[in-house]
Scaffold this motif. Sequence first.
Motif, PDB file in Angstrom:
ATOM      1  N   MET A   1       0.847  -1.186   0.000  1.00  0.00           N
ATOM      2  CA  MET A   1       0.000   0.000   0.000  1.00  0.00           C
ATOM      3  C   MET A   1       0.887   1.241   0.000  1.00  0.00           C
ATOM      4  O   MET A   1       1.918   1.286   0.654  1.00  0.00           O
ATOM      5  CB  MET A   1      -0.920  -0.017   1.228  1.00  0.00           C
ATOM      6  N   ASP A   2       0.453   2.259  -0.696  1.00  0.00           N
ATOM      7  CA  ASP A   2       1.139   3.535  -0.776  1.00  0.00           C
ATOM      8  C   ASP A   2       1.304   4.111   0.623  1.00  0.00           C
ATOM      9  O   ASP A   2       0.364   4.116   1.423  1.00  0.00           O
ATOM     10  CB  ASP A   2       0.309   4.477  -1.650  1.00  0.00           C
ATOM     11  N   GLN A   3       2.490   4.623   0.925  1.00  0.00           N
ATOM     12  CA  GLN A   3       2.745   5.165   2.259  1.00  0.00           C
ATOM     13  C   GLN A   3       1.941   6.436   2.548  1.00  0.00           C
ATOM     14  O   GLN A   3       1.847   6.875   3.683  1.00  0.00           O
ATOM     15  CB  GLN A   3       4.230   5.435   2.456  1.00  0.00           C
ATOM     16  N   HIS A   4       1.347   7.022   1.524  1.00  0.00           N
ATOM     17  CA  HIS A   4       0.529   8.215   1.703  1.00  0.00           C
ATOM     18  C   HIS A   4      -0.901   7.889   2.108  1.00  0.00           C
ATOM     19  O   HIS A   4      -1.674   8.785   2.397  1.00  0.00           O
ATOM     20  CB  HIS A   4       0.490   9.032   0.402  1.00  0.00           C
ATOM     21  N   LEU A   6      -3.766   6.267   4.490  1.00  0.00           N
ATOM     22  CA  LEU A   6      -4.130   5.853   5.841  1.00  0.00           C
ATOM     23  C   LEU A   6      -5.554   5.320   5.779  1.00  0.00           C
ATOM     24  O   LEU A   6      -6.441   5.980   5.231  1.00  0.00           O
ATOM     25  CB  LEU A   6      -4.059   7.045   6.809  1.00  0.00           C
ATOM     26  N   TYR A  56      -5.650  10.084   1.749  1.00  0.00           N
ATOM     27  CA  TYR A  56      -4.404  10.198   0.980  1.00  0.00           C
ATOM     28  C   TYR A  56      -3.810  11.555   1.324  1.00  0.00           C
ATOM     29  O   TYR A  56      -4.424  12.597   1.069  1.00  0.00           O
ATOM     30  CB  TYR A  56      -4.675  10.088  -0.522  1.00  0.00           C
ATOM     31  N   ASP A  57      -2.637  11.525   1.937  1.00  0.00           N
ATOM     32  CA  ASP A  57      -2.011  12.765   2.440  1.00  0.00           C
ATOM     33  C   ASP A  57      -2.991  13.571   3.290  1.00  0.00           C
ATOM     34  O   ASP A  57      -3.068  14.795   3.196  1.00  0.00           O
ATOM     35  CB  ASP A  57      -1.470  13.614   1.285  1.00  0.00           C
ATOM     36  N   LYS A  88      -4.080   4.694  -7.770  1.00  0.00           N
ATOM     37  CA  LYS A  88      -3.057   4.732  -6.724  1.00  0.00           C
ATOM     38  C   LYS A  88      -3.147   3.540  -5.777  1.00  0.00           C
ATOM     39  O   LYS A  88      -2.454   3.494  -4.768  1.00  0.00           O
ATOM     40  CB  LYS A  88      -3.170   6.029  -5.917  1.00  0.00           C
TER      41      LYS A  88
END
Length: 153
Positions: A1-4, A6, A56-57, A88
Amino acid sequence: MDQHVLLVRSDSTNADFRSLILHLDRELRDNDGDEADYYAQYNQVDDIRYVVIAYYDGEPTGCGALKRYDDAAIEVKRMFVSREHRGKGISRAVLSELERWARDLGYTSLILETGKTQTAAIGLYRGSGFHIIPNYDQYVGVINSVCMKKDIP
């Protein structure tokens, strides 16, 4: 999963979830036209206890929910990712979290309904291990509906 990304577990009272599904409903109305009214009656969220919101962010960008179907199966509902954040991996992350939650709750399968024109969604579900099943309940005889199922290992 993208680190951005949650993922947050919540319920249908969450304001970010409510905002996201307004966008989802608008998009479905644009895609499905008058048929959206038929589906809307089955997409009420007042009593949904299991909601996953993706940020995301820090921005709410996606969601999905689970609704009890029977003792063994739980239904995936209200899957959505905002247009600008598609591609994404957010929808896959939400779906995976819903599956983990369903397993934690003791369910042995996930079921869902989507529209035949929702090719990206069908691809996501197939790629996540779902297979097409006969239309169930209110979707029996609805030619634009595709119902799918995945057994939870």
